[in-house]
Design an enzyme around this catalytic site. Sequence first.
Site, PDB file in Angstrom:
ATOM      1  N   ASP A   1      16.316 -64.150  65.177  1.00  0.00           N
ATOM      2  CA  ASP A   1      15.203 -63.379  65.722  1.00  0.00           C
ATOM      3  C   ASP A   1      13.952 -63.473  64.846  1.00  0.00           C
ATOM      4  OD1 ASP A   1      16.159 -61.996  63.577  1.00  0.00           O
ATOM      5  OD2 ASP A   1      16.311 -60.056  64.594  1.00  0.00           O
TER       6      ASP A   1
ATOM      7  N   GLU B   1      -7.017 -94.429  54.360  1.00  0.00           N
ATOM      8  CA  GLU B   1      -5.903 -94.195  53.445  1.00  0.00           C
ATOM      9  C   GLU B   1      -5.052 -95.440  53.189  1.00  0.00           C
ATOM     10  OE1 GLU B   1      -2.704 -91.820  55.279  1.00  0.00           O
ATOM     11  OE2 GLU B   1      -4.062 -91.493  56.966  1.00  0.00           O
TER      12      GLU B   1
ATOM     13  N   ASP C   1      -0.101 -85.876  48.979  1.00  0.00           N
ATOM     14  CA  ASP C   1      -0.800 -85.949  50.275  1.00  0.00           C
ATOM     15  C   ASP C   1      -0.799 -84.530  50.825  1.00  0.00           C
ATOM     16  OD1 ASP C   1      -1.634 -86.336  52.907  1.00  0.00           O
ATOM     17  OD2 ASP C   1      -0.544 -88.220  53.146  1.00  0.00           O
TER      18      ASP C   1
ATOM     19  N   GLU D   1      -6.570 -91.381  49.888  1.00  0.00           N
ATOM     20  CA  GLU D   1      -7.010 -91.016  51.247  1.00  0.00           C
ATOM     21  C   GLU D   1      -8.178 -90.042  51.194  1.00  0.00           C
ATOM     22  OE1 GLU D   1      -5.053 -89.174  55.348  1.00  0.00           O
ATOM     23  OE2 GLU D   1      -4.078 -88.819  53.409  1.00  0.00           O
TER      24      GLU D   1
END
Length: 453
Positions: free
Chosen positions: A54, A398, A274, A422
């Site tokens: 839940d 990148e 990254d 990147e």
Amino acid sequence: MNATTRKARRFSSDALQPAQLKEFARRRRHLMRAMGEGGIAVIPAAPVRIRNHDVEYPYRQDSDFLYLTGFMEPGAVAVLVPGRSQGEYVLFCRERDPVMETWHGRRAGQEGAVERFGADDSFPISDVDEILPGLLEDRERVFTTLGRDPDFDKKLMGWVNQLKEQVRSGVHPPHEFVSLEYLLHDMRLFKSRHEIKLMREAGAISTRAHIRAMKACRPGMMEYEIEAELVYEFRRAGTEPAYPSIVGGGENGCILHYTENNGLLHDGDLLLIDAGCEYQGYASDITRTFPVNGRFSAAQRELYEVVLEAQHAAIAQVVPGNHWNDPHAAAVKALTRGLVSLGLLKGRTPQLIRDNAYRQFYMHRTGHWLGLDVHDVGDYKLDDQWRLLEPGMVMTVEPGIYVAPGTRGVPKRFQGIGVRIEDDVLVTSKGHDVLTKHCPKDPDEIESLVGSA
């Protein structure tokens, strides 16, 4: 609370600011003009997802819904009805409920949807079955995102079928479903000044996180300790990670989507990070690679400088009129030339490129679109031709080199080294703007930062 934190949290508060209201209204008008008066757009909010039993995952709004509404609550449906006299933007959302709000947080309700989020009209989501079929009536085309939420697709088909059953009574149901992505995703590809401002801020926050990680890094730390430095910087600015952070030390840096982040950082290894934050829905995406002990070995620096040169070559190709593949082609040429100079490849560069020989060490493309999604929407080809770059597009650049341990025919000093660099690059009218240019990548500057905290 600093100014950046206040700005970030304003987006998730109980109201959009005037400038935001104007921006979202402009987007809706643009889309409705493209749809025409015979169309109607029906866009559901993202459903709540269950993590386990839940417990729910942290809620993140559907990007298309967010782009058009700025509304962050689940349990909502946005409807755009061009030409509707009572108002073209209808928002179905949850009613105010003191008991539920005590347990689960504040709701905008119908009054808030109009006053604080710019809806022309708002109804309780519990009334959607009664009201939405009437909005669909006499519309020719339904623009929607079929396939993303199968449960909602069934409801939408049910509403249309309900109208079809009344055809003999003079009811005119829609006769065509049109992919909303065809229009909307092309809109999202071109960033407005407001969006660029948000993406620039996302890049600035992420830059601070990468610098913090560099300063904190020392041999003997765990990858997850460095990840904690990144998350700290993201959260102190009121933002979230835009995607699971990659923090790969040593040979883990050769695994492109490494996210375990549970390895030990060894003296003499590189660390590839990254990571980027999501600011007001917009992603940044930065990769930096640096030595764990603060000093590149000769082999590490040689590979790093090849990748850095390739990235510079690729970024130089991000200009209006070039096509999407030009930066990748430039990166491949520079990487292949560098791999030949280091003895990792043997042969003439043009032939090695034709033979895809570089793919042993560089197996991905040089970038992707960036925006509300880290791998953002937008076609890369039009009519089977690479798309031309235009002002307002934002992409990553990148390139990388990954020399897996045990790679045959490769000197041992290069094995186990993974390097990627990147940045996020905006196409401008005169060329490009690197939105993440303040994140250090010069090897000498990196060495001066690592371990300096």
